[in-house]
Design a protein around this motif. Structure first.
Motif, PDB file in Angstrom:
ATOM      1  N   GLU A   1      14.525  90.107  57.853  1.00 57.60           N
ATOM      2  CA  GLU A   1      15.135  90.508  59.085  1.00 57.60           C
ATOM      3  C   GLU A   1      14.314  89.889  60.365  1.00 57.60           C
ATOM      4  O   GLU A   1      12.944  89.819  60.434  1.00 57.60           O
TER       5      GLU A   1
ATOM      6  N   ARG B   1      15.785  79.967  50.160  1.00 56.54           N
ATOM      7  CA  ARG B   1      14.903  80.748  49.345  1.00 56.54           C
ATOM      8  C   ARG B   1      14.955  80.362  47.929  1.00 56.54           C
ATOM      9  O   ARG B   1      13.390  80.422  47.515  1.00 56.54           O
TER      10      ARG B   1
ATOM     11  N   ASP C   1      16.819  90.474  52.240  1.00 59.38           N
ATOM     12  CA  ASP C   1      17.027  89.678  53.291  1.00 59.38           C
ATOM     13  C   ASP C   1      15.647  89.704  54.067  1.00 59.38           C
ATOM     14  O   ASP C   1      15.122  90.950  54.373  1.00 59.38           O
TER      15      ASP C   1
END
Length: 202
Positions: free
Chosen positions: A183, A199, A181
Motif C-alpha cells: 500500500e 512482483r 499488496d
C-alpha cells in the motif's frame, strides 16, 4: 569525570563525529580543491550535514532491515541532511528476493554503492544531478519525506514506507515477497507511472 583537553569525554560523545568528519573533509578539500571534496560517512550529529554524504552503515539482509533503513534515512533527511543512502542488500548474506527489492530502492537513493549496469540510474542522471544541486544550495534533501513536497496534505505526515526522490518522483519500494499488496498513498496532483518492477521479477 576527568576533562580531556577543554572538554569532558561525555560531552564529546556526539561532537566527536562532527570534529572527525570536518577534519577528513578539510584534508580532502586541501588535496583535491574547493568543491571537490566528498566524505562518505556513517556517523553524524547536528552540523554534520555540512560534510556530505551519509549512509546508514552496516545492516542485516532482512526485510526488517531494509524497512528500518528507509525509515532511518527519511529521519536523517528530515533532520537537514541532503544526501542519505545505505548498503544495498545489507552487509551480510544476500537472499535473492531481498537483494532485488533493495536494488530497486537503491536506484532511487541520492547515491548508491551498487556497481555495474543500472539503466534506471543512467536515465535519471540529469534529474539526480539537478536534485543534488538543489540539496547543496537549499538543504532540501534528494530523498525526502513525502510531507516536504506536500506540506498541506496531513495524510503524508505518517508515511514511512514511501518517499519523494527529488520534486517529481514518488517512490514506494516493495519490501515483501508474498502476495500481499503493497500500500502507498498518492497525493493530489498530475501523476504518471515511470518505473515498476513486477512482483514476479524476483
Amino acid at each position: 569525570m576527568r576533562p580531556v583537553g577543554l572538554y569532558h569525554a561525555y560531552k564529546m560523545h556526539n561532537y566527536y563525529t562532527l570534529l572527525y568528519n570536518k577534519l577528513v573533509f578539510n584534508v580532502l578539500q586541501e588535496q583535491f580543491g574547493e568543491h571537490e571534496a566528498v566524505l562518505f560517512a556513517r556517523s553524524a550529529t547536528a552540523g554534520g550535514q555540512r560534510f556530505p554524504v551519509h549512509w546508514s552503515g552496516d545492516c542485516e539482509s532482512t526485510w526488517e532491515a531494509v524497512s528500518e533503513t528507509l525509515r532511518g534515512n527519511l529521519s536523517l533527511t528530515l533532520s537537514g541532511f541532503g544526501f542519505a543512502s545505505h548498503d544495498i542488500g545489507g552487509f551480510e548474506g544476500h537472499p535473492r528476493e531481498i537483494y532485488m527489492r533493495w536494488c530497486t530502492y537503491g536506484a532511487f537513493s541520492s547515491h548508491t554503492r551498487l556497481y555495474g549496469s543500472a539503466s534506471y540510474r543512467h536515465r535519471l542522471s540529469p534529474y539526480i544531478y539537478a536534485a543534488a544541486i538543489e540539496a547543496h544550495e537549499t538543504g532540501v534533501p534528494v530523498q525526502r519525506h513525502t510531507m516536504l513536497e506536500f506540506p498541506a496534505d496531513r495524510t503524508t505526515l505518517h508515511l514511512d514506507q514511501q518517499f519523494m526522490f527529488g520534486r517529481s518522483l514518488l517512490v514506494a519500494p516493495v519490501f515483501t515477497t508474498d502476495d500481499r499488496d503493497t500500500e502507498y498513498y498518492v497525493p493530489a496532483g498530475k501523476l504518471s507511472e515511470k518505473f515498476s518492477l513486477p512482483r514476479n521479477a524476483v
